[in-house]
Write a protein that holds these residues in place. Structure first.
Motif, PDB file in Angstrom:
ATOM      1  N   LEU A 271       0.855  -1.180   0.000  1.00  0.00           N
ATOM      2  CA  LEU A 271       0.000   0.000   0.000  1.00  0.00           C
ATOM      3  C   LEU A 271       0.895   1.236   0.000  1.00  0.00           C
ATOM      4  O   LEU A 271       1.705   1.421   0.919  1.00  0.00           O
ATOM      5  CB  LEU A 271      -0.898   0.001   1.241  1.00  0.00           C
ATOM      6  CG  LEU A 271      -1.728   1.260   1.493  1.00  0.00           C
ATOM      7  CD1 LEU A 271      -2.788   1.435   0.412  1.00  0.00           C
ATOM      8  CD2 LEU A 271      -2.364   1.212   2.879  1.00  0.00           C
ATOM      9  N   ILE A 272       0.742   2.079  -1.022  1.00  0.00           N
ATOM     10  CA  ILE A 272       1.589   3.255  -1.127  1.00  0.00           C
ATOM     11  C   ILE A 272       0.870   4.454  -0.506  1.00  0.00           C
ATOM     12  O   ILE A 272      -0.282   4.738  -0.833  1.00  0.00           O
ATOM     13  CB  ILE A 272       1.988   3.539  -2.603  1.00  0.00           C
ATOM     14  CG1 ILE A 272       3.086   4.584  -2.671  1.00  0.00           C
ATOM     15  CG2 ILE A 272       0.813   3.883  -3.472  1.00  0.00           C
ATOM     16  CD1 ILE A 272       4.432   4.087  -2.226  1.00  0.00           C
ATOM     17  N   VAL A 273       1.544   5.117   0.420  1.00  0.00           N
ATOM     18  CA  VAL A 273       0.991   6.277   1.117  1.00  0.00           C
ATOM     19  C   VAL A 273       1.938   7.451   0.879  1.00  0.00           C
ATOM     20  O   VAL A 273       3.068   7.460   1.382  1.00  0.00           O
ATOM     21  CB  VAL A 273       0.842   6.000   2.629  1.00  0.00           C
ATOM     22  CG1 VAL A 273       0.313   7.245   3.342  1.00  0.00           C
ATOM     23  CG2 VAL A 273      -0.087   4.815   2.860  1.00  0.00           C
ATOM     24  N   PHE A 274       1.487   8.420   0.094  1.00  0.00           N
ATOM     25  CA  PHE A 274       2.349   9.544  -0.269  1.00  0.00           C
ATOM     26  C   PHE A 274       2.386  10.588   0.841  1.00  0.00           C
ATOM     27  O   PHE A 274       1.366  10.891   1.473  1.00  0.00           O
ATOM     28  CB  PHE A 274       1.885  10.182  -1.586  1.00  0.00           C
ATOM     29  CG  PHE A 274       2.331   9.419  -2.797  1.00  0.00           C
ATOM     30  CD1 PHE A 274       3.553   9.693  -3.388  1.00  0.00           C
ATOM     31  CD2 PHE A 274       1.544   8.407  -3.325  1.00  0.00           C
ATOM     32  CE1 PHE A 274       3.987   8.982  -4.492  1.00  0.00           C
ATOM     33  CE2 PHE A 274       1.968   7.688  -4.430  1.00  0.00           C
ATOM     34  CZ  PHE A 274       3.191   7.974  -5.017  1.00  0.00           C
ATOM     35  N   GLU A 275       3.571  11.125   1.043  1.00  0.00           N
ATOM     36  CA  GLU A 275       3.790  12.205   1.997  1.00  0.00           C
ATOM     37  C   GLU A 275       3.849  13.567   1.315  1.00  0.00           C
ATOM     38  O   GLU A 275       3.916  14.597   1.985  1.00  0.00           O
ATOM     39  CB  GLU A 275       5.104  11.966   2.759  1.00  0.00           C
ATOM     40  CG  GLU A 275       5.169  10.632   3.479  1.00  0.00           C
ATOM     41  CD  GLU A 275       4.177  10.544   4.631  1.00  0.00           C
ATOM     42  OE1 GLU A 275       3.969  11.574   5.307  1.00  0.00           O
ATOM     43  OE2 GLU A 275       3.613   9.467   4.836  1.00  0.00           O
ATOM     44  N   GLY A 295       0.229  -7.937   4.121  1.00  0.00           N
ATOM     45  CA  GLY A 295      -0.086  -9.319   4.473  1.00  0.00           C
ATOM     46  C   GLY A 295      -0.208  -9.569   5.959  1.00  0.00           C
ATOM     47  O   GLY A 295      -0.717 -10.609   6.396  1.00  0.00           O
ATOM     48  N   LYS A 296       0.244  -8.583   6.782  1.00  0.00           N
ATOM     49  CA  LYS A 296       0.252  -8.781   8.225  1.00  0.00           C
ATOM     50  C   LYS A 296       0.370  -7.423   8.904  1.00  0.00           C
ATOM     51  O   LYS A 296       1.063  -6.534   8.412  1.00  0.00           O
ATOM     52  CB  LYS A 296       1.434  -9.674   8.624  1.00  0.00           C
ATOM     53  CG  LYS A 296       1.494 -10.059  10.095  1.00  0.00           C
ATOM     54  CD  LYS A 296       2.689 -10.955  10.359  1.00  0.00           C
ATOM     55  CE  LYS A 296       2.764 -11.338  11.836  1.00  0.00           C
ATOM     56  NZ  LYS A 296       3.946 -12.206  12.109  1.00  0.00           N
TER      57      LYS A 296
END
Length: 337
Positions: A271-275, A295-296
């Motif tokens: 999951l890519i979360v941009f800053e 996955g965890k």
């Protein structure tokens, strides 16, 4: 020793590329398939010609999931008055028509990426046959070529028009003058990850003026980016002398992609979360995005840091990313060329 001449293209235009006036028709490419033994791919084309003057070739949907080009060019084909034209405008709003109808980057027929298939082959796949026809029968007619792009379903860009650094500096100057006339919010001196097989390269190697764009993306088009595309086409035709009057200039900020440090690629799935958002300034070493394993729970995200100072010019969409995907593109603000 005799050398066999190239095989003729199987594509047949239903318009006369040399006739005056307005013509709406198709590039008919035979395609035998299960549901149509003697069927064809019918690629829409419009030719508007009047009097003496240069020829512009305007194309969209080289990749089928990029929509600003088709939106601008279907409208231009409907409204362009031949009495206002000095020369000729060839409009192909959806160049990779099978991909455009499917809403996919590549063709559903042969999985061909049209913008990696040039110069094409007359006896190749459907995608290669389209590329061959464009290379041998459309580009040679043109003095200036505009090929619209955006980010499709997997990238989102700052809206910019672009040209490439070229060995022929006089040709390069003509290309950047055309980019300036297009007058997008940003103007880019662009490098490619791999330029082999691109329409860009084919046109430039013929010595033509070539302009491309990246006008947004994320699998859609906004009112703003469509307006940029429409105004840019008119500006380019005025710059070429095909339409009268000066281009409708708007402020533009010039960008450069000076090296491979501009690009970042995902090392893992997640999951890519941009800053940072598009257009934000970043410094070398600052975090652009975090990639979370999915996955965890409890696992730390990987941090992706800028390899150089720059502006965030492109970012991956949607939120999930795969290893090897382009994560971000940085560019550097610069003076106009």
């Amino acid at each position: 020793m005799l050398t066999a001449s190239p095989r003729s293209s199987p594509v047949t235009p239903t318009v006369d590329l040399s006739a005056r006036g307005v013509q709406h028709g198709h590039l008919r490419l035979p395609y035998s398939r299960d549901d149509s033994a003697w069927g064809s791919v019918m690629i829409p084309i419009c030719v508007v010609a009047n009097g003496a003057g240069p020829t512009a070739l305007l194309t969209g949907a080289n990749h089928g999931d990029e929509y600003e080009g088709p939106a601008a060019l279907f409208e231009l084909a409907r409204t362009l008055d031949p009495a206002a034209v000095s020369g000729r405008v060839i409009i192909v709003p959806a160049l990779n028509y099978p991909a455009f109808r499917a809403g996919t980057r590549t063709s559903p027929i042969d999985k061909g990426n049209l913008n990696r298939s040039f110069p094409g082959r007359p006896d190749g796949s459907v995608t290669e046959k389209i590329a061959d026809y464009v290379t041998r029968h459309l580009v040679p007619l043109a003095d200036i070529v505009l090929d619209y792009h955006s980010g499709g379903k997997t990238l989102d860009f700052l809206p910019y028009a672009a040209a490439h650094e070229l060995p022929d500096k006089a040709q390069e100057a003509r290309c950047f003058a055309a980019v300036a006339a297009f007058s997008a919010p940003y103007s880019m001196k662009m490098i490619e990850i791999d330029a082999v097989g691109m329409l860009d390269t084919t046109v430039e190697e013929m010595g033509k003026v070539f302009v491309t764009t990246e006008l947004g993306g994320a699998g859609t088009a906004s009112a703003r980016t469509i307006d940029i595309a429409r105004r840019g086409a008119g500006n380019l035709l005025k710059h070429a002398g095909i339409l009268a009057g000066p281009p409708e200039m708007a402020p533009t900020r010039w960008l450069d992609m000076p090296s491979g440090d501009c690009f970042a690629f995902a090392q893992d799935d997640g999951l890519i979360v941009f800053e940072r958002d598009l257009g934000d300034q970043v410094r070398a070493g600052e975090t652009i995005a975090r990639l979370y394993p999915v996955g965890k729970t409890g696992l730390a995200p990987a941090e992706y840091r800028a390899a150089m100072d720059g502006v965030l010019a492109a970012r991956h969409v949607p939120g999930l990313i795969k290893a090897g995907d382009c994560l971000s593109v940085l560019a550097v603000l610069k003076e106009a060329p």
